[in-house]
Design an enzyme around this catalytic site. Structure first.
Site, PDB file in Angstrom:
ATOM      1  N   ASP A   1     -23.157  46.666 -19.936  1.00  0.00           N
ATOM      2  CA  ASP A   1     -21.752  47.062 -20.021  1.00  0.00           C
ATOM      3  C   ASP A   1     -21.012  46.236 -21.055  1.00  0.00           C
ATOM      4  OD1 ASP A   1     -21.958  49.009 -18.120  1.00  0.00           O
ATOM      5  OD2 ASP A   1     -21.078  47.840 -16.497  1.00  0.00           O
TER       6      ASP A   1
ATOM      7  N   MET B   1      -8.796  45.101 -13.433  1.00  0.00           N
ATOM      8  CA  MET B   1      -8.508  46.263 -14.289  1.00  0.00           C
ATOM      9  C   MET B   1      -7.053  46.710 -14.185  1.00  0.00           C
ATOM     10  SD  MET B   1     -12.012  48.360 -13.394  1.00  0.00           S
ATOM     11  CE  MET B   1     -11.761  48.139 -11.623  1.00  0.00           C
TER      12      MET B   1
ATOM     13  N   LYS C   1     -17.776  50.657 -21.598  1.00  0.00           N
ATOM     14  CA  LYS C   1     -16.584  51.470 -21.511  1.00  0.00           C
ATOM     15  C   LYS C   1     -15.375  50.551 -21.582  1.00  0.00           C
ATOM     16  CE  LYS C   1     -17.827  53.445 -17.568  1.00  0.00           C
ATOM     17  NZ  LYS C   1     -19.253  53.176 -17.395  1.00  0.00           N
TER      18      LYS C   1
END
Length: 261
Positions: free
Chosen positions: A35, A171, A57
């Protein structure tokens, strides 16, 4: 011949915080699928001859959709390969590890989990801010500050707005203004201290101390880049470089008294 997939927590970024089991698998795997949150310091531990596949991502930019990642892992394992699937932090905390394991299990692919130190634990250790502390926090809660496909944040704000609990938001950069407003609207004090930590435990780590009603505005002027973690609660008053503007003095006196009680 079927291979195997290891869903590995790469930890918060510092290679010395990687587990021994994770390192052994990384060194012996046929292919490493990683990732964006896996630090370059961790990736330097991957042998030069090992195949690497980035599926990173970022907010509003999913370079490789999750269904394609799932299909990739299945295809690699069906080639008979040992796959190290590297994820930042721990694969079972906001890492979609269980989603990938379910797809692999349905395809008959053997899967093992390798736990990692979470981003929250890493941020706490590097800044010296405890996630719990007698007299300040009786518990800690991890929540996501972002929903898939930019869906509305339908969190239980009344439950989260507890001064007795440390709140760790993952996040949450894009939605920190909404998060702060909702917490204040459900009873959290505007002056409650907040720490934002970017790239915790790495040489790129940055910290911002603020308070709940100001964190969103101040974050806009800092240029912090994801990953950013927010620690919200009275435990932030234990930060040694706490700005004088935050009301820490009396609270710390009360903590010291409780500790010696």
């Amino acid at each position: 011949m079927t291979g195997k997939v290891f869903l590995i927590g790469a930890g918060p970024g510092d290679p010395e915080l990687l587990t021994l089991r994770a390192l052994k698998i990384i060194e012996r795997a046929d292919v490493v699928v990683f990732d964006r949150l896996v630090s370059p310091e961790i990736l330097r531990l991957v042998p030069a001859a090992t195949r690497r596949i980035s599926v990173g991502k970022s907010p509003n930019c999913h370079s490789v959709p999750q269904d394609r990642i799932n299909a990739l892992l299945v295809a690699l394992a069906r080639e008979g390969l040992v796959v190290a699937r590297l994820k930042g932090g721990d694969p079972l905390i906001f890492g979609r590890g269980s989603e990938e394991a379910a797809v692999l299990g349905d395809a008959g692919i053997p899967v093992d989990y390798v736990p990692g130190i979470t981003a929250a634990q890493g941020a706490a250790s590097s800044t010296g801010i405890p996630l719990t502390h007698r007299g300040l926090a009786t518990g800690v809660r991890y929540v996501t500050g972002h929903k898939a496909a930019d869906a509305p944040l339908d969190l239980d704000w009344a439950s989260l707005a507890s001064e007795e609990t440390t709140l760790v938001v993952y996040m949450g950069v894009a939605n920190i203004a909404e998060i702060s407003a909702c917490l204040i609207g459900h009873g959290m004090p505007e002056s409650l201290p907040v720490m934002a930590v970017a790239n915790a435990t790495t040489p790129r780590e940055r910290r911002l101390i603020s308070q709940l009603d100001q964190i969103a505005d101040e974050l806009q002027t800092t240029g912090f880049e994801a990953p950013v973690l927010f620690i919200i609660g009275h435990v932030v008053t234990l930060y040694r470089e706490l700005p004088a503007c935050l009301p820490a003095g009396q609270l710390l006196d009360e903590v010291r008294m409780a500790a010696h009680a």
